[in-house]
Design a protein around this motif. Structure first.
Motif, PDB file in Angstrom:
ATOM      1  N   LYS A 157      12.822  -7.171  10.349  1.00 58.00           N
ATOM      2  CA  LYS A 157      11.993  -7.192   9.150  1.00 58.00           C
ATOM      3  C   LYS A 157      12.798  -7.026   7.874  1.00 58.00           C
ATOM      4  N   ASP A 158      14.031  -6.639   8.001  1.00 55.64           N
ATOM      5  CA  ASP A 158      14.827  -6.383   6.808  1.00 55.64           C
ATOM      6  C   ASP A 158      15.707  -7.559   6.439  1.00 55.64           C
ATOM      7  N   ILE A 159      15.125  -8.750   6.467  1.00 53.77           N
ATOM      8  CA  ILE A 159      15.806  -9.937   5.988  1.00 53.77           C
ATOM      9  C   ILE A 159      14.842 -10.698   5.090  1.00 53.77           C
ATOM     10  N   THR A 160      15.364 -11.569   4.268  1.00 49.32           N
ATOM     11  CA  THR A 160      14.527 -12.355   3.371  1.00 49.32           C
ATOM     12  C   THR A 160      13.523 -13.163   4.174  1.00 49.32           C
ATOM     13  N   SER A 161      12.230 -13.036   3.794  1.00 48.89           N
ATOM     14  CA  SER A 161      11.165 -13.688   4.554  1.00 48.89           C
ATOM     15  C   SER A 161      10.088 -14.188   3.610  1.00 48.89           C
ATOM     16  N   ALA A 162       9.290 -15.106   4.124  1.00 55.56           N
ATOM     17  CA  ALA A 162       8.107 -15.598   3.411  1.00 55.56           C
ATOM     18  C   ALA A 162       6.900 -15.451   4.325  1.00 55.56           C
ATOM     19  N   PHE A 163       5.749 -15.136   3.743  1.00 49.17           N
ATOM     20  CA  PHE A 163       4.498 -15.024   4.485  1.00 49.17           C
ATOM     21  C   PHE A 163       3.510 -16.017   3.878  1.00 49.17           C
ATOM     22  N   ILE A 164       2.925 -16.834   4.723  1.00 50.69           N
ATOM     23  CA  ILE A 164       1.849 -17.730   4.302  1.00 50.69           C
ATOM     24  C   ILE A 164       0.556 -17.175   4.882  1.00 50.69           C
ATOM     25  N   GLY A 165      -0.418 -16.885   4.020  1.00 50.17           N
ATOM     26  CA  GLY A 165      -1.594 -16.187   4.503  1.00 50.17           C
ATOM     27  C   GLY A 165      -2.904 -16.737   3.998  1.00 50.17           C
ATOM     28  N   HIS A 166      -3.967 -16.293   4.653  1.00 48.40           N
ATOM     29  CA  HIS A 166      -5.336 -16.671   4.302  1.00 48.40           C
ATOM     30  C   HIS A 166      -6.222 -15.448   4.493  1.00 48.40           C
ATOM     31  N   SER A 167      -7.127 -15.225   3.561  1.00 47.33           N
ATOM     32  CA  SER A 167      -8.055 -14.105   3.636  1.00 47.33           C
ATOM     33  C   SER A 167      -9.452 -14.605   3.306  1.00 47.33           C
ATOM     34  N   SER A 168     -10.424 -14.169   4.102  1.00 49.94           N
ATOM     35  CA  SER A 168     -11.805 -14.608   3.900  1.00 49.94           C
ATOM     36  C   SER A 168     -12.753 -13.447   4.147  1.00 49.94           C
ATOM     37  N   GLU A 169     -13.769 -13.322   3.297  1.00 53.37           N
ATOM     38  CA  GLU A 169     -14.795 -12.297   3.481  1.00 53.37           C
ATOM     39  C   GLU A 169     -16.160 -12.871   3.142  1.00 53.37           C
ATOM     40  N   PHE A 170     -17.097 -12.695   4.070  1.00 53.21           N
ATOM     41  CA  PHE A 170     -18.481 -13.133   3.874  1.00 53.21           C
ATOM     42  C   PHE A 170     -19.368 -11.916   4.009  1.00 53.21           C
ATOM     43  N   ASP A 211     -15.770 -15.006  -0.317  1.00 54.29           N
ATOM     44  CA  ASP A 211     -14.500 -14.961  -1.036  1.00 54.29           C
ATOM     45  C   ASP A 211     -13.405 -15.484  -0.114  1.00 54.29           C
ATOM     46  N   ASN A 212     -12.767 -16.573  -0.525  1.00 52.21           N
ATOM     47  CA  ASN A 212     -11.674 -17.172   0.233  1.00 52.21           C
ATOM     48  C   ASN A 212     -10.436 -17.254  -0.642  1.00 52.21           C
ATOM     49  N   LYS A 213      -9.286 -16.918  -0.063  1.00 56.54           N
ATOM     50  CA  LYS A 213      -8.049 -17.061  -0.827  1.00 56.54           C
ATOM     51  C   LYS A 213      -6.893 -17.364   0.111  1.00 56.54           C
ATOM     52  N   VAL A 214      -5.940 -18.113  -0.420  1.00 53.36           N
ATOM     53  CA  VAL A 214      -4.691 -18.396   0.287  1.00 53.36           C
ATOM     54  C   VAL A 214      -3.558 -17.865  -0.577  1.00 53.36           C
ATOM     55  N   PHE A 215      -2.491 -17.392   0.076  1.00 55.56           N
ATOM     56  CA  PHE A 215      -1.438 -16.742  -0.682  1.00 55.56           C
ATOM     57  C   PHE A 215      -0.089 -16.958  -0.020  1.00 55.56           C
ATOM     58  N   ILE A 216       0.930 -16.729  -0.803  1.00 58.31           N
ATOM     59  CA  ILE A 216       2.315 -16.726  -0.327  1.00 58.31           C
ATOM     60  C   ILE A 216       2.941 -15.409  -0.756  1.00 58.31           C
ATOM     61  N   ARG A 217       3.555 -14.748   0.200  1.00 51.69           N
ATOM     62  CA  ARG A 217       4.267 -13.502  -0.096  1.00 51.69           C
ATOM     63  C   ARG A 217       5.742 -13.683   0.213  1.00 51.69           C
ATOM     64  N   LEU A 218       6.570 -13.272  -0.725  1.00 52.04           N
ATOM     65  CA  LEU A 218       8.017 -13.339  -0.535  1.00 52.04           C
ATOM     66  C   LEU A 218       8.579 -11.922  -0.423  1.00 52.04           C
ATOM     67  N   GLN A 219       9.448 -11.732   0.551  1.00 54.88           N
ATOM     68  CA  GLN A 219      10.215 -10.496   0.677  1.00 54.88           C
ATOM     69  C   GLN A 219      11.667 -10.850   0.385  1.00 54.88           C
ATOM     70  N   PRO A 220      12.088 -10.682  -0.880  1.00 53.32           N
ATOM     71  CA  PRO A 220      13.396 -11.215  -1.283  1.00 53.32           C
ATOM     72  C   PRO A 220      14.569 -10.617  -0.513  1.00 53.32           C
ATOM     73  N   TRP A 221      14.520  -9.323  -0.218  1.00 50.88           N
ATOM     74  CA  TRP A 221      15.673  -8.691   0.444  1.00 50.88           C
ATOM     75  C   TRP A 221      15.229  -7.975   1.710  1.00 50.88           C
ATOM     76  N   LYS A 222      14.615  -6.793   1.556  1.00 44.69           N
ATOM     77  CA  LYS A 222      14.137  -6.074   2.720  1.00 44.69           C
ATOM     78  C   LYS A 222      12.885  -5.293   2.349  1.00 44.69           C
ATOM     79  N   SER A 223      12.244  -4.691   3.354  1.00 45.13           N
ATOM     80  CA  SER A 223      10.921  -4.103   3.152  1.00 45.13           C
ATOM     81  C   SER A 223      10.924  -2.867   2.269  1.00 45.13           C
TER      82      SER A 223
END
Length: 552
Positions: A157-170, A211-223
């Motif tokens: 987990k302590d390397i540069t990473s990207a997260f592609i995500g989706h969140s939905s609530e009804f 409510d629907n959303k899509v997102f990208i999270r970047l972890q530039p270095w480590k957590s």
């Protein structure tokens, strides 16, 4: 399993209350699951809430509380046949997929491997038999270690990473209110306002939110880096309101839909154990809530000045937020049997600055907050929705300090608050929460006991009234409450895992005041009509004790 978990929960609370028509039933059901894999993470669930509450409007004659002592069931109330129901159904799904940037790590590894290969070549070319044998032994050990590695090992987990995500609530929120009013008390309570039926009400409110959303999270270095996470996303919020009008009897109810698109971004990080920070921002760029925004930021400083307790920090937390929001639909438009309005309110602006200092080693906490409000919405003395067009401010400060003298514990908490416009937002100037008790071991390492008293107090203020139709509180300036301590005596017992308590409520009976003033809101009483009551309880968790650990 280590990756997959399932949660089921059912809760049921109920009580009769003190006055007539005060019984309440509350039920909650939760079914949830989450999956935490090497790269895929998911959290989903269903939540159901239902509250049924009989409404009485409070006592008609407050002298029955302040000047006499009678059975609460004998006191006259405003509403004899009224009740409300609230129900919420929520379904949610959050999921993300992790993409580690291994090529960055591989570039570093390639340089290291090249340097290692150069070192090994130089040893082989040197002809030093001892060094060559040592090198061969090292290479064999490395090969054996690689063979033992599990292919299913967790991703670093302590390397540069990207997260592609989706969140939905009804979610669907429903509230209904019913009453039958045939006497003068009920008519007085609602100011003789009957817009649909002179004796019977059956009002319904419903809100659907998707409510629907899509997102990208970047972890530039480590957590745990100074900048550990960067978020950006886009979302869509759809609201649907049940809107009743008298024409609905002919044309049927017309639902009102509001759709908004928004962008949001956030960042967070930390510096070792001394600093944590985060910031988020949201902006509605299209739809009904266009130009609404919300910005917030937090920063936490930690210092470790105590030599005897090196793990106890002195913590200073600062919070800032500012937002601009469109008023709620039902604050703008409403048609019920007792309340009708059509408003054209402006957007609501709020700015807050808060600071909090915590010194656990001294058992001391202090905080200060300032809020600037503009166009805030409140409910007036008649329960009608109003907007305050004049900017106002609210200041608050809290102080908690706990003392220990031998086996005696003195826990003290005080709140000071000032509103620049009490007609819009009334607040008690001072509120106290004090807990004094004697704590000792009955049986060492097995049973501990607390014997003491818990008291609360507020200065006089115009406590708000309650609107049973909407389930909200409204202002009133006819009656003041407070300036009378409320004291409970208690005995708590910790017997291994079991916690047992006995509480004698309202033990002070108004002492040292001449008159009792026990109201939780305008006309609504608390425990036993100013008399006393006894509560018993036990909390006993059952679980398997891990080997080698003593119970706490």
């Amino acid at each position: 399993t280590p990756e997959l978990n399932l949660t089921l929960q059912y809760t049921n609370f109920s009580g009769r209350g003190m006055l007539r028509r005060e019984d309440t039933k509350y039920r909650t059901f939760v079914a949830a699951t989450n999956y935490v894999g090497k790269k895929y993470l998911m959290h989903a669930g269903f939540i159901y809430n239902r509250i049924e509450h009989s409404e009485n409007g409070g006592v008609t004659d407050q002298s029955m509380i302040r000047d006499t002592t009678v059975d609460a069931r004998e006191i006259e109330v405003y509403l004899k046949d009224a009740g409300s129901k609230m129900r919420t159904n929520t379904v949610y799904l959050d999921q993300s997929y992790r993409i580690p940037f291994d090529f960055i790590q591989n570039l570093k590894g390639r340089k290291e491997r090249k340097a290692e290969q150069t070192r090994r070549d130089s040893i082989m070319a040197s002809g030093d038999s001892v060094a060559i044998e040592a090198l061969k032994a090292q290479m064999e050990a490395e090969l054996a270690l690689e063979a033992q590695k599990d292919d299913t090992a967790k991703v670093n987990k302590d390397i540069t990473s990207a997260f592609i995500g989706h969140s939905s609530e009804f979610a669907v929120f429903r509230r209904s209110y019913e009453d039958k009013i045939t006497d003068d008390f009920g008519r007085e309570f609602y100011g003789n306002r009957f817009y649909l039926n002179p004796t019977t009400s059956h009002d319904s409110l419903r809100v659907m939110r998707l409510d629907n959303k899509v997102f990208i999270r970047l972890q530039p270095w480590k957590s745990d880096a100074v900048v550990s996470k960067l978020d950006v996303g886009v979302g869509d919020k759809l609201l649907n309101f049940y809107s009743f009008r008298p024409l609905s009897y002919l044309n049927g109810p017309q639902n009102v839909s509001q759709n908004s698109l928004y962008l949001y971004a956030g960042a967070q990080g930390q510096y070792r154990k001394y600093l944590n920070w985060d910031a988020t921002g949201k902006y509605n760029f299209l739809g009904h809530e266009i130009n609404d925004f919300d910005i917030s930021a937090n920063i936490l400083f930690k210092l470790y000045p105590f030599r005897r307790d090196k793990n106890s920090p002195l913590a200073l937390k600062v919070h800032f937020e500012t937002n601009l929001k469109e008023p709620n639909y039902y604050d703008q438009h409403l048609y019920t049997n007792h309340f009708v309005w059509n408003n054209n309110f402006d957007k609501i602006s709020t700015t807050k600055v808060e600071g909090a200092l915590s010194i656990p080693n001294w058992k001391l906490d202090a905080s200060f907050g300032y809020a600037l409000l503009s166009n805030n919405i409140y409910y007036d003395n008649q329960g009608m929705a109003r907007q305050n067009s004049t900017p106002m401010s609210v200041m608050s400060a809290t102080l908690r300090k706990d003392f220990k003298l031998w086996k005696f514990h003195l826990d003290n908490w005080a709140l000071l608050q000032i509103s620049s416009n009490p007609d819009v937002m009334p607040l008690p100037l001072l509120a106290l929460n004090l807990r004094y008790y004697l704590e000792f071991d009955v049986v060492k390492n097995a049973m501990k006991m607390q014997i003491g008293a818990h008291g609360t107090f507020t200065t006089k203020w115009n406590a708000p009234g309650y609107n049973p139709v909407l389930g909200v509180f409204h202002n009133q300036n006819e009656r003041e409450y407070g300036n009378c301590p409320y004291i409970d005596a208690f005995v708590n017992v910790q017997w291994k895992r079991a916690c047992i308590f006995i509480k004698y409520q309202n033990a002070g009976m108004g002492w040292p005041m001449d008159k009792r003033d026990y109201f939780s809101a305008d006309r609504y009483i608390i425990t036993q009509n100013g008399g006393s009551g006894v509560k018993l309880g036990i909390y006993w968790p059952f679980y398997k004790q891990p080997a080698g650990q003593a119970p706490r």
